[in-house]
Scaffold this motif. Structure first.
Motif, PDB file in Angstrom:
ATOM      1  N   ASP A 335       0.861  -1.173   0.000  1.00  0.00           N
ATOM      2  CA  ASP A 335       0.000   0.000   0.000  1.00  0.00           C
ATOM      3  C   ASP A 335       0.903   1.229   0.000  1.00  0.00           C
ATOM      4  N   PHE A 336       0.827   2.014  -1.062  1.00  0.00           N
ATOM      5  CA  PHE A 336       1.736   3.150  -1.213  1.00  0.00           C
ATOM      6  C   PHE A 336       1.436   4.289  -0.245  1.00  0.00           C
ATOM      7  N   PHE A 337       0.325   4.187   0.511  1.00  0.00           N
ATOM      8  CA  PHE A 337       0.038   5.200   1.508  1.00  0.00           C
ATOM      9  C   PHE A 337       0.585   4.835   2.883  1.00  0.00           C
ATOM     10  N   ARG A 338       1.198   3.649   2.984  1.00  0.00           N
ATOM     11  CA  ARG A 338       1.779   3.246   4.253  1.00  0.00           C
ATOM     12  C   ARG A 338       3.105   3.972   4.473  1.00  0.00           C
ATOM     13  N   GLU A 339       3.457   4.105   5.745  1.00  0.00           N
ATOM     14  CA  GLU A 339       4.704   4.781   6.066  1.00  0.00           C
ATOM     15  C   GLU A 339       5.893   3.833   6.025  1.00  0.00           C
ATOM     16  N   ASP A 340       5.653   2.522   6.195  1.00  0.00           N
ATOM     17  CA  ASP A 340       6.765   1.578   6.182  1.00  0.00           C
ATOM     18  C   ASP A 340       7.208   1.311   4.751  1.00  0.00           C
ATOM     19  N   GLU A 341       8.498   1.128   4.581  1.00  0.00           N
ATOM     20  CA  GLU A 341       9.057   0.888   3.260  1.00  0.00           C
ATOM     21  C   GLU A 341       9.149  -0.607   2.990  1.00  0.00           C
ATOM     22  N   PRO A 342       8.893  -1.035   1.764  1.00  0.00           N
ATOM     23  CA  PRO A 342       9.029  -2.457   1.436  1.00  0.00           C
ATOM     24  C   PRO A 342      10.495  -2.855   1.440  1.00  0.00           C
ATOM     25  N   PRO A 343      10.805  -4.148   1.526  1.00  0.00           N
ATOM     26  CA  PRO A 343      12.206  -4.587   1.481  1.00  0.00           C
ATOM     27  C   PRO A 343      12.802  -4.295   0.106  1.00  0.00           C
ATOM     28  N   ASP A 344      14.123  -4.325   0.053  1.00  0.00           N
ATOM     29  CA  ASP A 344      14.786  -4.078  -1.223  1.00  0.00           C
ATOM     30  C   ASP A 344      14.285  -5.064  -2.269  1.00  0.00           C
ATOM     31  N   PRO A 345      13.895  -4.578  -3.438  1.00  0.00           N
ATOM     32  CA  PRO A 345      13.359  -5.473  -4.462  1.00  0.00           C
ATOM     33  C   PRO A 345      14.468  -6.224  -5.188  1.00  0.00           C
ATOM     34  N   LEU A 346      14.072  -7.245  -5.912  1.00  0.00           N
ATOM     35  CA  LEU A 346      15.030  -7.922  -6.784  1.00  0.00           C
ATOM     36  C   LEU A 346      15.588  -6.897  -7.771  1.00  0.00           C
ATOM     37  N   PRO A 347      16.899  -6.877  -7.993  1.00  0.00           N
ATOM     38  CA  PRO A 347      17.489  -5.857  -8.854  1.00  0.00           C
ATOM     39  C   PRO A 347      17.344  -6.208 -10.332  1.00  0.00           C
ATOM     40  N   TYR A 348      17.667  -5.247 -11.159  1.00  0.00           N
ATOM     41  CA  TYR A 348      17.782  -5.511 -12.588  1.00  0.00           C
ATOM     42  C   TYR A 348      19.154  -6.130 -12.825  1.00  0.00           C
ATOM     43  N   ASP A 349      19.191  -7.398 -13.244  1.00  0.00           N
ATOM     44  CA  ASP A 349      20.454  -8.115 -13.406  1.00  0.00           C
ATOM     45  C   ASP A 349      20.293  -9.154 -14.513  1.00  0.00           C
ATOM     46  N   PRO A 350      20.345  -8.717 -15.779  1.00  0.00           N
ATOM     47  CA  PRO A 350      20.121  -9.660 -16.887  1.00  0.00           C
ATOM     48  C   PRO A 350      21.153 -10.782 -16.953  1.00  0.00           C
ATOM     49  N   GLU A 351      22.397 -10.532 -16.512  1.00  0.00           N
ATOM     50  CA  GLU A 351      23.401 -11.589 -16.539  1.00  0.00           C
ATOM     51  C   GLU A 351      23.039 -12.708 -15.572  1.00  0.00           C
TER      52      GLU A 351
END
Length: 542
Positions: A335-351
């Motif tokens: 929920d983008f209205f929440r104050e807590d931040e989500p965990p770090d997402p999977l990165p962009y890493d095509p290799e």
């Protein structure tokens, strides 16, 4: 030049210079299109200047609504009801409740029972006092078999005295619904009407409420006019009149100076980009995600689904869709209205994506640029309906770079939804649900919804531990249990990757600089309309 800043979950942007808004997004802003008439409001043959704050020149704020004058009916259940009616509490800072019709309350230790004490100075617009009997009548109406807006099994209540009522909720959803969403209706005016016909009651066209504005007049299919309630228990609003305008073209109303705050599409924003009169608010809403149908052989392995996620440059996707950098990327319901931040997402890493695909047996054995396994090419259909098509085309390009070939099929929304609910798809781009995680995963419309009987979701996702945790949380009032569930869901989703979350659906609200007092998040502006005012800051002609 665009200026943006992050405020309370929303992004504020000055409409100067160019704005890259080529994505045709579907607006998630469900509630509000406001406006005031900067050039004046013709009333009884007289022109009224909105910018003039003198007592002899009343100010008028005009709101647009795509429906009709039955906007105040519970059948619509949109934010405009808060102009005329009040709920027990309204949202304060940090999503905590602020007193409204209830001036105080007590909560039981287990969080299930709430005792509300109503304000003794609250009155209906006809002068009759508001009492706990009105709350009792409202709850009986909404739990009536003809309506079942609230399930009777979810809530018990008892009137204690004229201004006190005790409620015991059996689900957190019911507790929140009663607190925030239900507005109070006048028993003395409605108790003799037939509940089976309440959708057709004339009361919804000419409502008598207890809120900051009261009904004045209406023109069928055209407008409803309200005026500031001088007997409003929080004080008479600073804006004298509010007009709900039905239908019409928003761009014409904005550019013609008839509307000062309105929901706006990207095409309207392009027309306003060089107009210094307006400020734009960007609101992240429900996320769009790719659902991988795990009943298809190519998507059964979570490492393959992870590889496909790693292959998509979601930050570049945000830039292409003009989504501000401050909006977080997420791998799970958020929920983008929440104050807590989500965990770090999977990165962009095509290799890394290519390595994972190779480990899963996907190799380009014939050199045609498309991976294959056991003689089957990594080729699949990616279904999507209109608003998600542009993102799907970009995803198609990202996946092609690592050897997965997605054939984008743009379909009607109903066709897309039916195919995904019936598991008749390989992968699909669809808008996800927001809000309570247990509603998202239990019997919701989402393709990842895990059924209560333990069956897999339409997307083939099955996670018994997650199901147990969600079921337990759905009926728990224990402090912190929802935060723990959220963390658990995020961890499970990052491990299982049942879906790849792409980007939030963006809503846009344009406000004229005259409209002052707007609080964040902008989606709750109707709750606080009694705090807005109009202030003319000089010649703002473009």
């Amino acid at each position: 030049m665009n200026r943006t800043d992050r405020r309370g979950g929303c992004l504020r942007r000055q409409c100067h210079g160019s704005v890259r808004l080529w994505l045709a997004v579907c607006l998630a802003f469900a509630g509000v299109i406001l406006g005031c008439s900067p050039t004046g409001d013709a009333r009884d043959g007289q022109q009224v200047a909105v910018g003039d704050s003198s007592a002899d020149s009343p100010t008028t704020l005009t709101l647009h609504y795509p429906g009709d004058e039955r906007v105040f009916s519970p059948a619509h259940w949109v934010q405009y009801r808060y102009l005329v009616f009040t709920s027990l509490v309204r949202v304060g800072e940090g999503s905590e409740p602020d007193p409204w019709l209830a001036e105080s309350w007590e909560r039981s230790e287990d969080g299930r029972t709430w005792t509300y004490h109503l304000r003794e100075d609250a009155r209906w617009h006809d002068g009759v006092p508001v009492t706990a009997a009105d709350i009792d009548f409202t709850l009986r109406l909404l739990t009536h078999p003809e309506h079942l807006i609230l399930q009777p099994s979810e809530l018990e209540w008892e009137v204690l005295d004229e201004h006190s009522i005790r409620m015991t909720a059996h689900t957190p959803n019911a507790a929140g619904f009663v607190q925030w969403d239900i507005v109070c209706f006048p028993k003395h005016l409605l108790e003799d009407l037939d509940p089976a016909e309440y959708h057709d009651w004339d009361f919804w066209i000419q409502p008598v409420g207890n809120g900051p504005f009261r009904y004045v007049r209406h023109e069928p299919q055209t407008f409803t006019e309200l005026e500031a309630n001088p007997d409003y228990f929080l004080g008479k609003p600073r804006i004298d009149r509010v007009r709900l305008r039905y239908g019409g073209q928003i761009a014409v109303e904005l550019l013609g100076g008839n509307v000062d705050l309105a929901q706006a599409s990207p095409s309207i924003l392009r027309q306003l980009q060089d107009d210094a009169r307006f400020v734009t608010y960007s609101i992240p809403g429900e996320p769009w995600a790719i659902y991988w149908n795990q009943q298809r052989p190519q998507f059964r392995d979570p490492e393959t689904r992870k590889a496909l996620t790693l292959a998509i440059d979601r930050r570049e996707l945000f830039e292409a869709l003009d989504i501000p950098d401050e909006v977080p990327i997420t791998d799970a319901p958020y929920d983008f209205f929440r104050e807590d931040e989500p965990p770090d997402p999977l990165p962009y890493d095509p290799e890394h994506a290519r390595k994972l695909l190779a480990q899963a047996g996907w190799l380009d054995s014939d050199g045609d640029g498309v991976l294959d396994r056991d003689g089957e090419p990594f080729r699949f259909e990616l279904v999507v309906f209109g608003p998600g098509a542009n993102a799907a085309v970009l995803v198609q390009e990202y996946l092609q770079r690592v050897g997965a070939e997605a054939e984008v099929q743009t379909l009607d929304m109903a066709v897309t939804r039916n195919r995904m609910r019936s598991s008749d798809f390989d992968a699909g781009v669809f808008r996800t649900s927001r809000g309570y995680i247990w509603l998202y995963l239990l019997g919701s419309r989402d393709p990842l919804a895990i059924q209560r009987d333990g069956l897999t979701s339409p997307a083939g996702y099955s996670n018994p531990q997650l199901l147990d945790a969600v079921v337990a949380a759905a009926s728990s009032f224990e402090s912190g249990v929802q935060a723990r569930l959220r963390d658990f869901v995020w961890g499970e989703f990052q491990r299982d990757v049942p879906a790849t979350y792409l980007h939030p659906e963006m809503s846009f609200v344009v406000a004229h600089r005259r409209v002052r007092g707007i609080e964040q998040p902008i989606s709750r502006v109707i709750h606080r309309l009694d705090r807005l005012w109009i202030e003319d800051d000089g010649d703002m002609d473009p």
